[in-house]
Design a protein around this motif. Structure first.
Motif, short mmCIF file in Angstrom:
data_model
loop_
_atom_site.label_atom_id
_atom_site.label_comp_id
_atom_site.label_asym_id
_atom_site.label_seq_id
_atom_site.Cartn_x
_atom_site.Cartn_y
_atom_site.Cartn_z
N ALA A 222 20.57 38.12 71.22
CA ALA A 222 19.21 38.65 71.18
C ALA A 222 18.81 39.16 72.56
CB ALA A 222 18.25 37.56 70.72
N THR B 130 15.78 40.05 75.19
CA THR B 130 14.43 39.55 75.46
C THR B 130 13.69 40.52 76.37
OG1 THR B 130 15.32 37.30 75.39
CG2 THR B 130 13.10 37.58 76.30
N TYR C 48 11.88 39.14 71.13
CA TYR C 48 13.33 39.01 70.97
C TYR C 48 13.78 40.02 69.92
CZ TYR C 48 12.40 34.39 73.06
OH TYR C 48 11.98 33.36 73.87
N ASN D 178 21.03 34.07 68.50
CA ASN D 178 20.50 32.72 68.48
C ASN D 178 19.48 32.55 69.59
OD1 ASN D 178 22.22 31.75 66.34
ND2 ASN D 178 23.90 31.75 67.81
N ILE D 179 18.32 31.97 69.25
CA ILE D 179 17.22 31.83 70.19
C ILE D 179 16.73 30.39 70.19
CG2 ILE D 179 14.88 32.62 70.78
CD1 ILE D 179 15.52 35.11 69.00
N LEU E 94 13.33 28.60 71.21
CA LEU E 94 11.96 28.87 71.64
C LEU E 94 11.49 27.77 72.60
CD1 LEU E 94 10.34 30.12 68.31
CD2 LEU E 94 11.52 31.42 70.10
#
Length: 223
Positions: free
Chosen positions: A2, A4, A14, A23-24, A26
């Protein structure tokens, strides 16, 4: 992966390009996997008394539990998703009217544009189209997340949705020469296949011809 970025109004965005999943993690430790052509936006003050995000696309969420601060997802269909801690798959692209949520674990509350409140239980799928909703039982809810493993799956998928998925997955534009093509559906499962291999099977089962030129796919009924 992702990408940013910070936008003008101090929000974090994102985004995931075609042919990729991202994959993130938070700030509240919620885990999100974004599918191709998807974006997730959250305010710069996320986690300080509020946990609101905006999803355009498809994402698998594993929401960090916090009963005092609900996790809110705003969608292009103006459906609000409210959770405290749970796992679910959500598809809500802005280029389509369909909202599709499959709950794997926990509980979810949906508020529709007509202010209807829908309580979702595990192994249920909620589909909202044009302000009408259907709640369906799902035997294997984790099947909704196979895309996170790089699998492109169609299960009696309407051709309009099939084409949209191919466009996002491979980063191409698909032109349809005849509206009759949209009357069919497609069932297949792919992993690591090329665009040509997917189109070959699509055209074989749907009696179509195709050609690819400059990133544009043309679909035509077979003569």
């Amino acid at each position: 992966p992702a990408q940013t970025e910070l936008v003008a109004d101090a929000e974090i965005v994102y985004t995931v390009n075609s042919s990729l999943q991202g994959n993130i993690v938070l700030p509240d430790s919620t885990l999100v996997t974004l599918n191709s052509g998807s974006s997730l936006r959250l305010a710069n003050d996320f986690g300080t008394g509020t946990r609101t995000v905006y999803l355009d696309g498809e994402g698998y969420f594993d929401v960090h539990k916090d009963k005092n601060v609900p996790f809110l997802i705003k969608t292009p269909q103006d459906v609000l998703v409210t959770v405290t801690g749970t796992k679910f798959n959500l598809k809500c692209f802005s280029d389509g009217s369909k909202f599709d949520l499959t709950l794997i674990q926990g509980s979810v509350e949906l508020t529709t544009p007509k202010n209807e409140v829908i309580y979702v239980e595990p192994s249920q799928e909620v589909v909202i189209t044009n302000n009408f909703h259907n709640v369906n039982a799902v035997e294997a809810p984790v099947e909704s997340t196979v895309w996170t493993k790089g699998i492109l799956k169609f299960d009696h998928t309407p051709m309009s949705e099939t084409i949209a998925q191919i466009e996002r997955w491979y980063g191409v534009k698909v032109n349809v020469s005849d509206e009759s093509i949209y009357r069919s559906s497609f069932t297949a499962e792919f992993k690591s296949e090329t665009l040509s291999e997917v189109l070959d099977l699509l055209c074989l089962t749907s009696r179509l011809d195709y050609k690819v030129e400059d990133g544009i796919v043309s679909l035509n009924p077979k003569n």
